[in-house]
Design a protein around this motif. Structure first.
Motif, PDB file in Angstrom:
ATOM      1  N   SER A  79       0.862  -1.187   0.000  1.00 48.06           N
ATOM      2  CA  SER A  79       0.000   0.000   0.000  1.00 48.06           C
ATOM      3  C   SER A  79       0.892   1.229   0.000  1.00 48.06           C
ATOM      4  O   SER A  79       2.083   1.137   0.313  1.00 48.06           O
ATOM      5  N   PRO A  80       0.360   2.413  -0.351  1.00 48.77           N
ATOM      6  CA  PRO A  80       1.185   3.635  -0.336  1.00 48.77           C
ATOM      7  C   PRO A  80       1.700   3.987   1.058  1.00 48.77           C
ATOM      8  O   PRO A  80       2.592   4.816   1.196  1.00 48.77           O
ATOM      9  N   TYR A  81       1.134   3.336   2.083  1.00 48.09           N
ATOM     10  CA  TYR A  81       1.505   3.647   3.460  1.00 48.09           C
ATOM     11  C   TYR A  81       2.554   2.682   4.016  1.00 48.09           C
ATOM     12  O   TYR A  81       2.945   2.798   5.178  1.00 48.09           O
ATOM     13  N   GLU A  82       3.002   1.755   3.189  1.00 50.16           N
ATOM     14  CA  GLU A  82       3.968   0.753   3.652  1.00 50.16           C
ATOM     15  C   GLU A  82       5.224   1.428   4.202  1.00 50.16           C
ATOM     16  O   GLU A  82       5.778   2.338   3.604  1.00 50.16           O
ATOM     17  N   GLY A  83       5.649   0.961   5.363  1.00 51.53           N
ATOM     18  CA  GLY A  83       6.837   1.518   5.998  1.00 51.53           C
ATOM     19  C   GLY A  83       6.547   2.673   6.932  1.00 51.53           C
ATOM     20  O   GLY A  83       7.431   3.136   7.653  1.00 51.53           O
ATOM     21  N   GLY A  84       5.295   3.161   6.933  1.00 49.12           N
ATOM     22  CA  GLY A  84       4.941   4.299   7.778  1.00 49.12           C
ATOM     23  C   GLY A  84       4.297   3.881   9.091  1.00 49.12           C
ATOM     24  O   GLY A  84       3.745   2.787   9.216  1.00 49.12           O
ATOM     25  N   TYR A  85       4.380   4.767  10.077  1.00 45.57           N
ATOM     26  CA  TYR A  85       3.729   4.567  11.374  1.00 45.57           C
ATOM     27  C   TYR A  85       2.862   5.804  11.612  1.00 45.57           C
ATOM     28  O   TYR A  85       3.393   6.908  11.769  1.00 45.57           O
ATOM     29  N   TYR A  86       1.547   5.601  11.657  1.00 41.75           N
ATOM     30  CA  TYR A  86       0.625   6.740  11.699  1.00 41.75           C
ATOM     31  C   TYR A  86      -0.084   6.793  13.053  1.00 41.75           C
ATOM     32  O   TYR A  86      -0.878   5.921  13.390  1.00 41.75           O
ATOM     33  N   HIS A  87       0.223   7.831  13.777  1.00 38.44           N
ATOM     34  CA  HIS A  87      -0.259   8.009  15.147  1.00 38.44           C
ATOM     35  C   HIS A  87      -1.501   8.883  15.164  1.00 38.44           C
ATOM     36  O   HIS A  87      -1.577   9.894  14.466  1.00 38.44           O
ATOM     37  N   GLY A  88      -2.482   8.485  15.956  1.00 38.80           N
ATOM     38  CA  GLY A  88      -3.693   9.282  16.108  1.00 38.80           C
ATOM     39  C   GLY A  88      -4.307   9.046  17.475  1.00 38.80           C
ATOM     40  O   GLY A  88      -3.755   8.312  18.308  1.00 38.80           O
ATOM     41  N   LYS A  89      -5.452   9.662  17.722  1.00 40.17           N
ATOM     42  CA  LYS A  89      -6.105   9.481  19.024  1.00 40.17           C
ATOM     43  C   LYS A  89      -7.616   9.367  18.872  1.00 40.17           C
ATOM     44  O   LYS A  89      -8.205   9.835  17.897  1.00 40.17           O
TER      45      LYS A  89
END
Length: 227
Positions: free
Chosen positions: A53-63
């Motif tokens: 996916s285009p998000y591979e390798g990313g870490y996306y933080h939210g709340k």
């Protein structure tokens, strides 16, 4: 009124604790979530970019902010890490959030919420709080997310295992850059290629040497024969 408010908070707390135990027993793929120790109504999550996916390798933080009336009222969801899909620090308009209380189902758990968030993140459907960017831009955000998250205190406190992963990735990236900038330190492939070339040249010189030696012997024998 105070007694009722206390009852609602207790009910939300009880439900969230149950959901937490279920989440630990049966984790949601690619998504991890933890409550803030001092406030169980505030949870933080990390979406680890799925492969291919285009998000591979990313870490996306939210709340996720749960209301005192949870599970009878839906939560608010925010994305903190830039990602190319959602605006940061903006309430997201999803069917599982307080933007659509009419579609909320009290039977939905935290696992349901996280699964729905991941599903919508991988789609391209526009909504309030979403943005339209190219896959290339999303991949750029994925790379940038590593250093961005390390600067977030809450991320580091709640997700130490991801901090370790990110630091390892950044170290490997730095080593790769140093290797590419230092030609005196060739890679294994370059060393193998140079070794093979050396072997070929050595064998070629040996062949040439044997041919020259044979020619000289032949010449000497011919000279003796003529004499």
């Amino acid at each position: 009124m105070k007694t009722m408010a206390k009852t609602k908070v207790t009910g939300a707390t009880s439900r969230l604790k149950q959901d937490y135990l279920r989440l630990k027993k049966d984790p949601v793929p690619y998504v991890t979530a933890e409550p803030v120790p001092s406030n169980i109504l505030e949870w933080h999550y990390v979406v680890k970019g799925p492969e291919k996916s285009p998000y591979e390798g990313g870490y996306y933080h939210g709340k996720i902010i749960f209301p005192r009336e949870f599970p009878f009222k839906p939560p608010s969801i925010f994305m903190i890490t830039p990602n190319g899909r959602f605006r940061t620090n903006t309430r997201l308009c999803l069917s599982i959030t307080d933007f659509h209380p009419d579609t909320w189902n009290p039977a939905w758990s935290i696992s349901t919420i996280l699964t729905g968030l991941l599903s919508f993140m991988l789609e391209k459907t526009p909504t309030f709080g979403s943005i339209q960017t190219s896959d290339y831009q999303k991949r750029c955000f994925a790379a940038e997310s590593l250093e961005i998250n390390l600067k977030n205190k809450m991320f580091c406190e709640l997700f130490p295992e991801y901090v370790e992963e990110i630091e390892k990735q950044l170290k490997e990236r730095q080593e790769a850059l140093l290797q590419s900038d230092n030609p005196s330190n060739p890679s294994d492939a370059e060393v193998t290629e140079q070794s093979n070339l050396y072997t070929v040249l050595t064998n070629l010189l040996l062949v040439v040497g044997f041919v020259f030696l044979a020619y000289m012997v032949k010449y000497v024998l011919a000279s003796i024969s003529n004499d």
